[in-house]
Structures are given as C-alpha cells and as structure tokens.
Design a protein around this motif. Sequence first.
Motif, short mmCIF file in Angstrom:
data_model
loop_
_atom_site.label_atom_id
_atom_site.label_comp_id
_atom_site.label_asym_id
_atom_site.label_seq_id
_atom_site.Cartn_x
_atom_site.Cartn_y
_atom_site.Cartn_z
N GLU A 83 0.84 -1.19 0.00
CA GLU A 83 0.00 0.00 0.00
C GLU A 83 0.88 1.25 0.00
O GLU A 83 1.80 1.36 0.80
N VAL A 84 0.60 2.16 -0.92
CA VAL A 84 1.32 3.43 -1.02
C VAL A 84 0.30 4.56 -0.96
O VAL A 84 -0.63 4.61 -1.77
N LYS A 85 0.50 5.46 0.00
CA LYS A 85 -0.40 6.62 0.13
C LYS A 85 0.44 7.86 -0.07
O LYS A 85 1.38 8.12 0.67
N GLU A 86 0.10 8.62 -1.08
CA GLU A 86 0.76 9.88 -1.38
C GLU A 86 -0.32 10.97 -1.46
O GLU A 86 -1.51 10.67 -1.47
N ASP A 87 0.13 12.20 -1.54
CA ASP A 87 -0.82 13.30 -1.62
C ASP A 87 -1.71 13.22 -2.86
O ASP A 87 -2.90 13.48 -2.81
N ASP A 88 -1.08 12.83 -3.99
CA ASP A 88 -1.83 12.87 -5.24
C ASP A 88 -2.26 11.50 -5.77
O ASP A 88 -2.88 11.41 -6.82
N TYR A 89 -1.93 10.44 -5.06
CA TYR A 89 -2.43 9.13 -5.50
C TYR A 89 -2.38 8.11 -4.37
O TYR A 89 -1.74 8.30 -3.35
N TYR A 90 -3.12 7.03 -4.60
CA TYR A 90 -3.21 5.92 -3.64
C TYR A 90 -3.08 4.64 -4.44
O TYR A 90 -3.78 4.42 -5.42
N ARG A 92 -2.79 0.34 -4.05
CA ARG A 92 -2.90 -0.83 -3.18
C ARG A 92 -2.92 -2.08 -4.05
O ARG A 92 -3.80 -2.26 -4.88
#
Length: 141
Positions: A83-90, A92
Amino acid sequence: MDIVKTTKDVAQKAEEKVEKGLEVVKETFNNVASHLPLANLAKHDNDKFTIEVDLPGVKKEDIELKVEDDYLTVTAVRRYKNEVKEDDYYLRESNFGVISRSFVLSDNIDRDKIEAKFEDGRLYLTLEKVESKKTKNISIK
C-alpha cells in the motif's frame, strides 16, 4: 496464386501461433510455480533428514502440516498487501493465495517424531527413521 508465397505465409502464421501458445504455457507454469513453495532436502546422518520449505510472506499461524497415509503435506496461506499513500495518488496491490507442497514419506520414517520449526520465512521439518531402521554399529568381540 503463387504456391511458394502461400506456403511461406502459412508457415509464418503457424510459427506466430506456436510462439503465442508457448507464451501462454510459460505464463501458466509461472502462475502454478508461484503456488508451489521451493524446498530443499538434506540428509544429516544415516538416521535424520531435514526438509526446508521456503514460505516468504507467510505467518506461522497460516501454516498447516498434515500427515496422511504416506504423505506429509505443507499448506499455507500467503497474504500480501503493498500500500502506497501519497498526496496525489493511492496504490494498493494485494495478493492472496493458498500454497501447498506434499512429500512422500517412506515406510522407514517415524511419523510420530516429525518436528517443525518456522523461522524467517522458512519452515524446517526434521524427520527421523523408525528405531528399527536406524543405523546400528556392531561391536566386535
């Protein structure tokens, strides 16, 4: 109609289909292989064997060992989540699957003395020969 040109076209189309078929077979085998854990068998002495089964990404509580008839079966559930959570995208990505491997036990393996230890993604199975089949040194009088 030129028979040589037609023959070459047919041969080329057949070759392309064979190559595509080989790619499908390769992909299928890779998929099957991802559900078959790799294992190493080692003989430590005349009376003891070790099987090491690679189970990366598997937790100890998700492993089941079963002896039935002449088979020792290792079954595990692999749960993987990236799982990667960034400001401009997600993003999983999840992977879930059951993996299994069976080993044939010869008559000289003591089913009651099989031991298992799980450490760092690797399952260690120790098998011993039945007492009557163990190597015995005979002293000379």
